[in-house]
Design an enzyme around this catalytic site. Structure first.
Site, short mmCIF file in Angstrom:
data_model
loop_
_atom_site.label_atom_id
_atom_site.label_comp_id
_atom_site.label_asym_id
_atom_site.label_seq_id
_atom_site.Cartn_x
_atom_site.Cartn_y
_atom_site.Cartn_z
N GLU A 35 -7.95 -28.87 -11.96
CA GLU A 35 -9.38 -28.87 -11.63
C GLU A 35 -9.72 -28.02 -10.42
OE1 GLU A 35 -12.22 -29.62 -12.82
OE2 GLU A 35 -11.20 -30.27 -14.65
N HIS A 92 -6.58 0.34 7.15
CA HIS A 92 -7.31 -0.76 7.78
C HIS A 92 -7.48 -0.37 9.24
CE1 HIS A 92 -8.72 -4.70 8.79
NE2 HIS A 92 -7.58 -5.21 9.19
N GLN A 151 0.83 -1.21 0.00
CA GLN A 151 0.00 0.00 0.00
C GLN A 151 0.86 1.26 0.00
OE1 GLN A 151 -3.45 0.40 -0.13
NE2 GLN A 151 -3.57 -1.79 -0.49
N SER A 205 -21.25 -25.41 -18.32
CA SER A 205 -22.27 -26.28 -18.91
C SER A 205 -23.45 -26.45 -17.95
CB SER A 205 -21.65 -27.66 -19.18
OG SER A 205 -21.30 -28.27 -17.96
P1 NAD Z 1 3.38 -4.63 3.52
O1 NAD Z 1 3.77 -5.81 4.32
O2 NAD Z 1 3.36 -4.73 2.04
O3 NAD Z 1 4.33 -3.40 3.88
C1 NAD Z 1 4.61 -3.06 5.21
C2 NAD Z 1 5.70 -2.01 5.25
O4 NAD Z 1 5.91 -1.67 6.64
C3 NAD Z 1 7.05 -2.46 4.72
O5 NAD Z 1 7.62 -1.37 4.01
C4 NAD Z 1 7.87 -2.72 6.00
O6 NAD Z 1 9.21 -2.46 5.82
C5 NAD Z 1 7.29 -1.68 6.94
N1 NAD Z 1 7.45 -2.02 8.36
C6 NAD Z 1 7.16 -3.21 8.97
N2 NAD Z 1 7.46 -3.13 10.28
C7 NAD Z 1 7.93 -1.88 10.50
C8 NAD Z 1 8.42 -1.20 11.65
N3 NAD Z 1 8.47 -1.81 12.85
N4 NAD Z 1 8.82 0.08 11.50
C9 NAD Z 1 8.77 0.70 10.31
N5 NAD Z 1 8.33 0.10 9.18
C10 NAD Z 1 7.92 -1.17 9.28
O7 NAD Z 1 1.97 -4.14 4.11
P2 NAD Z 1 0.66 -3.71 3.30
O8 NAD Z 1 0.00 -4.91 2.76
O9 NAD Z 1 0.98 -2.56 2.43
O10 NAD Z 1 -0.25 -3.22 4.53
C11 NAD Z 1 -0.15 -1.93 5.09
C12 NAD Z 1 -1.51 -1.53 5.65
O11 NAD Z 1 -2.44 -1.49 4.59
C13 NAD Z 1 -2.08 -2.51 6.67
O12 NAD Z 1 -2.81 -1.76 7.62
C14 NAD Z 1 -3.01 -3.36 5.85
O13 NAD Z 1 -4.05 -3.95 6.61
C15 NAD Z 1 -3.56 -2.31 4.90
N6 NAD Z 1 -4.15 -2.83 3.66
C16 NAD Z 1 -3.48 -3.70 2.87
C17 NAD Z 1 -4.04 -4.14 1.69
C18 NAD Z 1 -3.32 -5.10 0.77
O14 NAD Z 1 -3.96 -5.62 -0.12
N7 NAD Z 1 -2.03 -5.35 0.94
C19 NAD Z 1 -5.30 -3.68 1.29
C20 NAD Z 1 -5.96 -2.73 2.09
C21 NAD Z 1 -5.36 -2.33 3.27
#
Ligand code: NAD
Ligand code: MG
Length: 339
Positions: free
Chosen positions: A227, A108, A28, A252
């Site tokens: 499948e 989120h 994100q 089908s």
């Molecule tokens: P991700 O795992 O892809 O990225 C997380 C990032 O946080 C990475 O850059 C990591 O280096 C950094 N990070 C982790 N621990 C850290 C720390 N202690 N200090 C500093 N940086 C740190 O995560 P994501 O999937 O992008 O999710 C981020 C948010 O977005 C979450 O709240 C998730 O629920 C929400 N979200 C994700 C999606 C999705 O499809 N991936 C969709 C909607 C919402």
């Protein structure tokens, strides 16, 4: 009917003169940061010292700083790091810089709903959540489109929280597709429920059981994979495009008859729903969140064991081989970014 907003309802100029601090540069994070920048918004990125994303974000043209420095620089602080660590990072590095009138944002609601974070009363708190993976959020934006998004205002200290949230979502392209108003509680609980019972939990177990039944009955793993796993996407693409009746029209009549008579034998509705309600109850009570944070803090014993076991499962081994020989194997839009 729930409230929907579109581009015309969003005024991105609300962000003029403001700085958005994007904390985290994963799935994100990179998408929000790049889309906002391309929409003319002033963005800084906050990361851990030594993070692999640091040079990547710099190469993408951002000023990168520590999480604390970014929280200090940002008028709007968007937290896009893993849900299970947000509480610690917030307390140590973000909270001290959340001065009156700033906004704290999330994609989120997990940390707010389960009280990992309790923001001060004098800041805005909002949700700007694209309903899609970050790489789709970026890809759609570049194609002139957007990903449908959720908006929620949890705290409206300035009286302008909704305007700021909608401007932010417009900046990442969400206004082009439609923005649904919700609450952080509804978003969090439905999101966890969906991924646990249907999207990840339910579907993965269904595919695995189907694969195992065929292989145990003596059929080849390749047939079982095609499948019960590969074809799922083709079916879901039809549902996405034309609904379930539209999917039934394309398969089908034999398949459709089988759906009606055998589906309920595999997933007896009342029993399945009763089990789903139990999962929902654990989400609503906070038990799931508590277990997950405990698991994470203990070094993720169950998580790591299950991940390692899955890697060795025959459906993954045969699937990998088959996919490697497919001609479009390089088309993957899967997340290849990490820290
Ligand atoms: P991700 O795992 O892809 O990225 C997380 C990032 O946080 C990475 O850059 C990591 O280096 C950094 N990070 C982790 N621990 C850290 C720390 N202690 N200090 C500093 N940086 C740190 O995560 P994501 O999937 O992008 O999710 C981020 C948010 O977005 C979450 O709240 C998730 O629920 C929400 N979200 C994700 C999606 C999705 O499809 N991936 C969709 C909607 C919402
Ligand atoms: Mg989800």
């Amino acid at each position: 009917m729930a409230n929907m907003f579109y581009e015309k309802d969003c005024n991105i100029q609300v962000l003029d003169g403001k700085t958005v601090a994007i904390i985290g540069y994963g799935s994100q994070g990179h998408a929000h940061a790049l889309n906002l920048k391309d929409s003319g918004v002033n963005v800084v990125v906050g990361l851990r010292k030594g993070s692999k994303s640091w040079p990547k974000a710099e190469k993408d043209g951002f000023t990168v700083m520590t999480v604390a420095e970014a929280a200090k620089a940002g008028d709007i602080v968007m937290i896009l790091i893993n849900d299970e660590v947000q509480g610690e990072v917030y307390a140590a590095e973000i909270a001290p810089h959340l001065t009156t009138g700033k906004a704290l944002a999330f994609a989120h609601g997990f940390a707010i709903r389960f009280k990992q974070i309790t923001p001060p009363a004098d800041v805005d708190v909002f949700l700007a959540a694209p309903k899609g993976p970050g790489h789709t959020v970026r890809g759609q934006y570049m194609a002139g489109k957007g990903v449908p998004s959720l908006v929620a205002v949890e705290q409206n200290a300035t009286g302008k929280a909704m305007d700021i949230a909608l401007a932010y979502i417009a900046g990442i392209g969400g206004g082009r597709a439609g923005v649904l108003e919700t609450t952080m509680t509804e978003e969090t609980e439905t999101d966890l429920f969906g991924e646990q019972t249907v999207l990840c939990g339910g579907v993965v177990d269904l595919m695995r059981c189907g694969f195992e039944v065929l292989v145990e009955a003596g059929y080849s793993p390749e047939s079982a994979y095609f499948e019960c796993i590969h074809e799922l996407k083709l079916i879901i693409d039809l549902v996405n495009k034309a609904g379930i009746a539209g999917m039934n029209y394309s398969v089908s009549d034999t398949a459709e008859y089988g759906e009606y008579v055998s589906g309920p034998r595999v997933l007896p509705a009342e029993e399945t729903k009763e089990r789903m309600r139990a999962v929902l109850a654990d989400i609503q009570s906070g038990k799931f969140a508590e277990n997950w944070i405990k698991e994470h803090k203990a070094g993720r014993p169950l998580f790591n064991e299950r991940r390692a076991a899955l890697e060795k499962h025959p459906m993954e081994i045969v699937g990998k081989e088959l996919r490697e020989n497919m001609l479009w194997k390089n088309d993957s839009d899967l997340d290849t970014a990490s820290n």
